[in-house]
Design a protein around this motif. Structure first.
Motif, mmCIF file in Angstrom:
data_model
loop_
_atom_site.group_PDB
_atom_site.id
_atom_site.type_symbol
_atom_site.label_atom_id
_atom_site.label_comp_id
_atom_site.label_asym_id
_atom_site.label_seq_id
_atom_site.Cartn_x
_atom_site.Cartn_y
_atom_site.Cartn_z
ATOM 1 N N ALA A 10 0.830 -1.207 0.000
ATOM 2 C CA ALA A 10 0.000 0.000 0.000
ATOM 3 C C ALA A 10 0.863 1.254 0.000
ATOM 4 O O ALA A 10 0.562 2.238 -0.698
ATOM 5 C CB ALA A 10 -0.933 -0.005 1.209
ATOM 6 N N ALA A 11 1.954 1.239 0.760
ATOM 7 C CA ALA A 11 2.860 2.386 0.790
ATOM 8 C C ALA A 11 3.530 2.588 -0.562
ATOM 9 O O ALA A 11 3.736 3.724 -1.005
ATOM 10 C CB ALA A 11 3.908 2.193 1.886
ATOM 11 N N ALA A 12 3.875 1.489 -1.224
ATOM 12 C CA ALA A 12 4.495 1.585 -2.551
ATOM 13 C C ALA A 12 3.525 2.194 -3.558
ATOM 14 O O ALA A 12 3.917 3.021 -4.391
ATOM 15 C CB ALA A 12 4.945 0.205 -3.017
ATOM 16 N N ARG A 23 -13.942 -6.479 3.412
ATOM 17 C CA ARG A 23 -13.363 -5.594 2.404
ATOM 18 C C ARG A 23 -12.015 -5.066 2.847
ATOM 19 O O ARG A 23 -11.066 -4.974 2.057
ATOM 20 C CB ARG A 23 -14.319 -4.431 2.116
ATOM 21 N N GLU A 24 -11.889 -4.727 4.119
ATOM 22 C CA GLU A 24 -10.629 -4.204 4.634
ATOM 23 C C GLU A 24 -9.560 -5.292 4.666
ATOM 24 O O GLU A 24 -8.423 -5.084 4.241
ATOM 25 C CB GLU A 24 -10.844 -3.624 6.033
ATOM 26 N N ARG A 25 -9.918 -6.482 5.164
ATOM 27 C CA ARG A 25 -8.927 -7.552 5.281
ATOM 28 C C ARG A 25 -8.527 -8.099 3.917
ATOM 29 O O ARG A 25 -7.384 -8.499 3.713
ATOM 30 C CB ARG A 25 -9.477 -8.686 6.160
ATOM 31 N N ALA A 26 -9.474 -8.142 2.978
ATOM 32 C CA ALA A 26 -9.193 -8.679 1.652
ATOM 33 C C ALA A 26 -8.494 -7.657 0.757
ATOM 34 O O ALA A 26 -8.134 -7.964 -0.369
ATOM 35 C CB ALA A 26 -10.486 -9.142 0.987
ATOM 36 N N ARG A 27 -8.325 -6.447 1.273
ATOM 37 C CA ARG A 27 -7.570 -5.408 0.582
ATOM 38 C C ARG A 27 -8.193 -5.041 -0.766
ATOM 39 O O ARG A 27 -7.486 -4.792 -1.741
ATOM 40 C CB ARG A 27 -6.110 -5.838 0.393
ATOM 41 N N LEU A 86 -7.042 -1.598 -1.894
ATOM 42 C CA LEU A 86 -5.661 -1.612 -2.356
ATOM 43 C C LEU A 86 -5.579 -2.126 -3.786
ATOM 44 O O LEU A 86 -4.895 -1.536 -4.636
ATOM 45 C CB LEU A 86 -4.803 -2.466 -1.429
ATOM 46 N N PHE A 87 -6.253 -3.222 -4.078
ATOM 47 C CA PHE A 87 -6.214 -3.766 -5.431
ATOM 48 C C PHE A 87 -6.906 -2.833 -6.423
ATOM 49 O O PHE A 87 -6.487 -2.731 -7.582
ATOM 50 C CB PHE A 87 -6.852 -5.155 -5.460
ATOM 51 N N ASP A 88 -7.956 -2.142 -5.972
ATOM 52 C CA ASP A 88 -8.608 -1.143 -6.832
ATOM 53 C C ASP A 88 -7.634 -0.013 -7.165
ATOM 54 O O ASP A 88 -7.604 0.484 -8.292
ATOM 55 C CB ASP A 88 -9.850 -0.571 -6.151
#
Length: 250
Positions: free
Chosen positions: A21-23, A75-79, A82-84
């Motif tokens: 996520a930081a990247a 939704r939070e745990r499955a990220r 992030l993938f979006d």
């Protein structure tokens, strides 16, 4: 960004998700960054999510949430967000798979723009057989857009494993390289992407994804709107100038 947790077969932990996520955030905000390359070292690209780091709902007697709380926590745990973000960031994202890529690794792959693999790569989605759930972090929705329902059923419902050559044949990956030259070829491709005009590449990425859901007329209108915008961009004018100089000198 490189996964280096070979002792756990690069099982993706919460900390690894945070680094990714930081990247992505750096890629979004920093003008000097042109491409994100996601790679791995070791025996696996990833063996999937590290389920030992997945927590239930502490307020629920069985540790499991329900209703809207379950959907929100999932939704939070499955990220999903992030993938979006990976899918929509206006810069290229490359995935380099050197070995088996399981579960969330396939979902991550479907979120990236380019997928380059070693001959030793394989892809599998064992969630249905192993856990009686579906690969819900894009393992159906994104994967179906890439390889169609025919092969998505092969991976998800039948639980079959796809090797590198078959992944190329069904359109899951873009290129397969010999293992000995794999990272050299990946780095060369990534440098090639970094040299592309950034504004045009970003808009092209958005246009290509948008075209899937637009009718023919709206898609053509979008083509014209973006193209006329780019015709006045500094990158375009600089490339035209350099091309003209080469012609005069040649």
């Amino acid at each position: 960004m490189t996964f280096t947790r070979d002792d756990k077969l690069n099982a993706v932990s919460g900390e690894m998700f945070d680094v990714l996520a930081a990247a992505v955030e750096d890629l979004e905000k920093r003008e000097d960054l042109r491409v994100l390359l996601i790679a791995a070292e070791g025996r696996y690209f990833t063996s999937g999510v590290d389920i030992t780091t997945m927590d239930g709902d502490p307020d629920h007697p069985d540790g499991v949430a329900s209703g809207s709380s379950l959907r929100r926590s999932y939704r939070e745990r499955a990220r999903h967000d992030l993938f979006d973000r990976l899918e929509s960031v206006e810069k290229p994202v490359v995935l380099a798979v050197q070995g088996p890529c399981v579960g969330v690794g396939v979902e991550l792959a479907a979120s990236c723009d380019f997928r380059l693999v070693s001959v030793q790569a394989t892809f599998a989605l064992p969630e249905l057989a192993n856990l009686a759930v579906v690969p819900g972090s894009g393992g159906i929705s994104r994967l179906t857009r890439i390889i169609g329902p025919h092969w998505t059923k092969w991976l998800v419902v039948a639980g079959e494993t796809v090797d590198a050559e078959q992944a190329l044949a069904i359109g899951l990956v873009h290129a397969v390289y010999q293992h000995e030259e794999f990272m050299e070829r990946v780095q060369a491709f990534t440098r090639h992407l970094a040299r592309q005009p950034g504004e045009a590449a970003g808009l092209a990425k958005l246009m290509i994804d948008a075209a899937l859901n637009l009718d023919r007329r709206m898609a053509r209108d979008l083509d014209r709107i973006v193209q006329t915008t780019l015709l006045t961009s500094p990158e375009h004018l600089d490339r035209v100038r350099r091309f003209s100089v080469r012609r005069r000198e040649g």
